[in-house]
Design an enzyme around this catalytic site. Structure first.
Site, short mmCIF file in Angstrom:
data_model
loop_
_atom_site.label_atom_id
_atom_site.label_comp_id
_atom_site.label_asym_id
_atom_site.label_seq_id
_atom_site.Cartn_x
_atom_site.Cartn_y
_atom_site.Cartn_z
N LYS A 117 -56.70 -37.23 29.40
CA LYS A 117 -55.77 -37.92 30.32
C LYS A 117 -56.44 -38.25 31.63
O LYS A 117 -56.10 -39.25 32.25
CB LYS A 117 -54.50 -37.10 30.52
CG LYS A 117 -53.68 -37.03 29.25
CD LYS A 117 -52.19 -36.98 29.49
CE LYS A 117 -51.51 -37.16 28.13
NZ LYS A 117 -50.08 -37.03 28.16
N LYS A 199 -55.92 -40.42 17.85
CA LYS A 199 -54.56 -39.98 17.54
C LYS A 199 -53.53 -41.07 17.87
O LYS A 199 -53.68 -41.76 18.87
CB LYS A 199 -54.29 -38.74 18.42
CG LYS A 199 -52.99 -38.04 18.16
CD LYS A 199 -52.82 -36.86 19.11
CE LYS A 199 -52.19 -37.27 20.42
NZ LYS A 199 -50.96 -36.61 20.80
N LYS A 202 -47.94 -41.97 22.00
CA LYS A 202 -46.90 -42.84 22.54
C LYS A 202 -47.30 -43.54 23.83
O LYS A 202 -46.72 -44.54 24.19
CB LYS A 202 -45.57 -42.09 22.70
CG LYS A 202 -45.58 -40.87 23.58
CD LYS A 202 -44.18 -40.28 23.60
CE LYS A 202 -44.17 -38.77 23.67
NZ LYS A 202 -44.89 -38.19 24.81
P1 ATP Z 1 -48.64 -38.87 25.26
O1 ATP Z 1 -49.28 -40.14 24.80
O2 ATP Z 1 -47.58 -39.04 26.29
O3 ATP Z 1 -49.61 -37.77 25.60
P2 ATP Z 1 -48.21 -38.16 22.53
O4 ATP Z 1 -47.75 -39.33 21.76
O5 ATP Z 1 -49.63 -37.77 22.41
O6 ATP Z 1 -47.83 -38.32 24.05
P3 ATP Z 1 -46.82 -35.72 22.76
O7 ATP Z 1 -45.62 -35.89 23.58
O8 ATP Z 1 -48.03 -35.13 23.41
O9 ATP Z 1 -47.24 -37.03 22.06
O10 ATP Z 1 -46.48 -34.87 21.49
C1 ATP Z 1 -45.21 -34.49 21.03
C2 ATP Z 1 -45.37 -33.59 19.83
O11 ATP Z 1 -45.77 -34.37 18.72
C3 ATP Z 1 -46.46 -32.53 20.00
O12 ATP Z 1 -46.08 -31.37 19.28
C4 ATP Z 1 -47.65 -33.16 19.37
O13 ATP Z 1 -48.54 -32.20 18.88
C5 ATP Z 1 -47.03 -33.98 18.25
N1 ATP Z 1 -47.79 -35.22 18.04
C6 ATP Z 1 -47.94 -36.23 18.90
N2 ATP Z 1 -48.71 -37.21 18.39
C7 ATP Z 1 -49.04 -36.78 17.15
C8 ATP Z 1 -49.80 -37.34 16.11
N3 ATP Z 1 -50.38 -38.52 16.24
N4 ATP Z 1 -49.92 -36.65 14.97
C9 ATP Z 1 -49.31 -35.45 14.81
N5 ATP Z 1 -48.57 -34.86 15.76
C10 ATP Z 1 -48.43 -35.50 16.91
#
Ligand code: ATP
Ligand code: LTN
Length: 337
Positions: A117, A199, A202
């Site tokens: 980040k 990954k 969002k």
């Molecule tokens: P940001 O982009 O705001 O960091 P993010 O999309 O990476 O967000 P998080 O809010 O960090 O998602 O994650 C929410 C939950 O979903 C967490 O438990 C995370 O481990 C899981 N998660 C998020 N993205 C994935 C993914 N691509 N695959 C599997 N699990 C995920």
């Protein structure tokens, strides 16, 4: 007697920093609802965490409510799960401060999410982004959970939380239960459709890599049609994550949505190539998400109901969190009010 046995506790949260994706669903939320009869479950919208990256206030407010509607639509029954907004339960920031003082600079510096980040937000590497895992440890430890269901990317934070809890317990006695991460076997790390070595996230700037839970079926179908497969010549559906990360990602999504094993999927598409495979994955995803989208839209039209759910949730959460916080304050030597 049975009734007196303490039920196990499960807790997790997601930041309302963007619209929920297929990754958040398969990696996390899908595993939450199924356990409500066995466990006491706490799930929250981690709004305090989301301001570590600059947010537009109106969007943050809207997404927090949308996230609550999506939690419910994904099967989290508010009668059986405690659903709340993190900032409504002040014990999170209160214990967060205490735990900051038991979390080491070196430990925080090793966190992958901080490194990722800060690379993405070089103009705003703030203190909150750095100390975020101490607040996350507080989120968890306040409720004394046995399990924390998260995707693979959050494992490092849960491990840090365990280390901090053990450090605290070593000094003051058994204050915190030591939680375990609970990570699904398929879907633990859903990758971007346009860059399958990163990954699905969002807050990704490229919307083509991400499938959102509230997205229209035609848009989802288009994204899968364009999904990056691999530049190999064999063009066959075979699970080989190192050699063919794009195909492996689609297979893992298909497997998570249909329950089929990789060998079964390979047999199903044997000799049929990617042309048949991609639309099948798109259909499986559309059908998995359809009821979630429809139910979320219905709930979002009933703001009064959502308000009732998050108010009741915060009250219940605060009663539990308050008990842990009082114990911690006493242990560290604060004078009781
Ligand atoms: P940001 O982009 O705001 O960091 P993010 O999309 O990476 O967000 P998080 O809010 O960090 O998602 O994650 C929410 C939950 O979903 C967490 O438990 C995370 O481990 C899981 N998660 C998020 N993205 C994935 C993914 N691509 N695959 C599997 N699990 C995920
Ligand atoms: N850090 C998590 C969100 C989160 C969380 C938590 C998850 C905040 N507090 C407590 C589990 C338990 C993320 O970025 N996905």
């Amino acid at each position: 007697m049975e009734e007196n046995k303490k039920r196990k506790v499960m807790l997790s949260g997601i930041q309302p920093s963007g619209d929920l994706t297929l990754g958040s669903y398969l990696g996390a939320i899908k595993n939450w609802g199924a356990r409500a009869d066995e466990f006491d479950c706490y799930y929250f919208m981690a709004d305090l965490h989301s301001i570590t990256v600059r947010q537009t206030p109106a969007d943050l407010r809207r997404r927090t409510l949308e996230q609550l509607a999506q939690y419910i639509a994904c099967g989290l029954d508010p009668e059986k799960n405690t659903l709340f907004i993190q900032s409504h339960v002040p014990e999170h920031t209160q214990l967060g401060w205490v735990l900051n003082c038991y979390t080491m600079f070196g430990e925080l510096s090793r966190m992958t999410q901080f490194k990722d980040k800060s690379a993405k937000n070089a103009e705003n590497i703030n203190g909150g982004l750095f100390t975020y895992p101490a607040l996350m440890a507080a989120d968890i430890l306040l409720y004394q959970p046995d399990y924390v269901p998260v995707g693979d990317d959050q494992k490092q934070h849960v491990e840090l939380c365990r280390d901090v809890a053990m450090r605290f317990n070593n000094i003051y006695g058994d204050v915190f239960r030591i939680p375990e991460p609970y990570i699904p076997k398929v879907g633990a790390r859903v990758m971007s459709l346009s860059a399958p070595t990163s990954k699905m996230s969002k807050s990704d700037k490229d919307p083509n890599g991400c499938v959102y839970l509230l997205e229209a079926p035609e848009v989802i179908a288009r994204k899968f049609k364009r999904a990056v497969t691999d530049s190999d010549t064999e063009r066959c559906v075979r699970y080989a994550p190192e050699e063919k990360p794009g195909v492996a990602n689609l297979m893992s999504i298909y497997s998570a949505c249909t329950g089929k094993a990789y060998a079964e999927i390979e047999a199903e598409f044997d000799g049929r190539g990617y042309g048949a495979f991609k639309p099948a994955v798109a259909d499986a995803v559309v059908e998995t998400l359809r009821p979630i989208r429809e139910e979320s839209e219905r709930l979002l039209r009933d703001k009064g109901y959502l308000e009732q759910v998050y108010r009741a949730g915060a009250e219940k959460a605060s009663a539990i969190a308050g008990k842990t916080l009082r114990k911690v304050y006493k242990k560290v030597g604060f004078v009781a009010k």
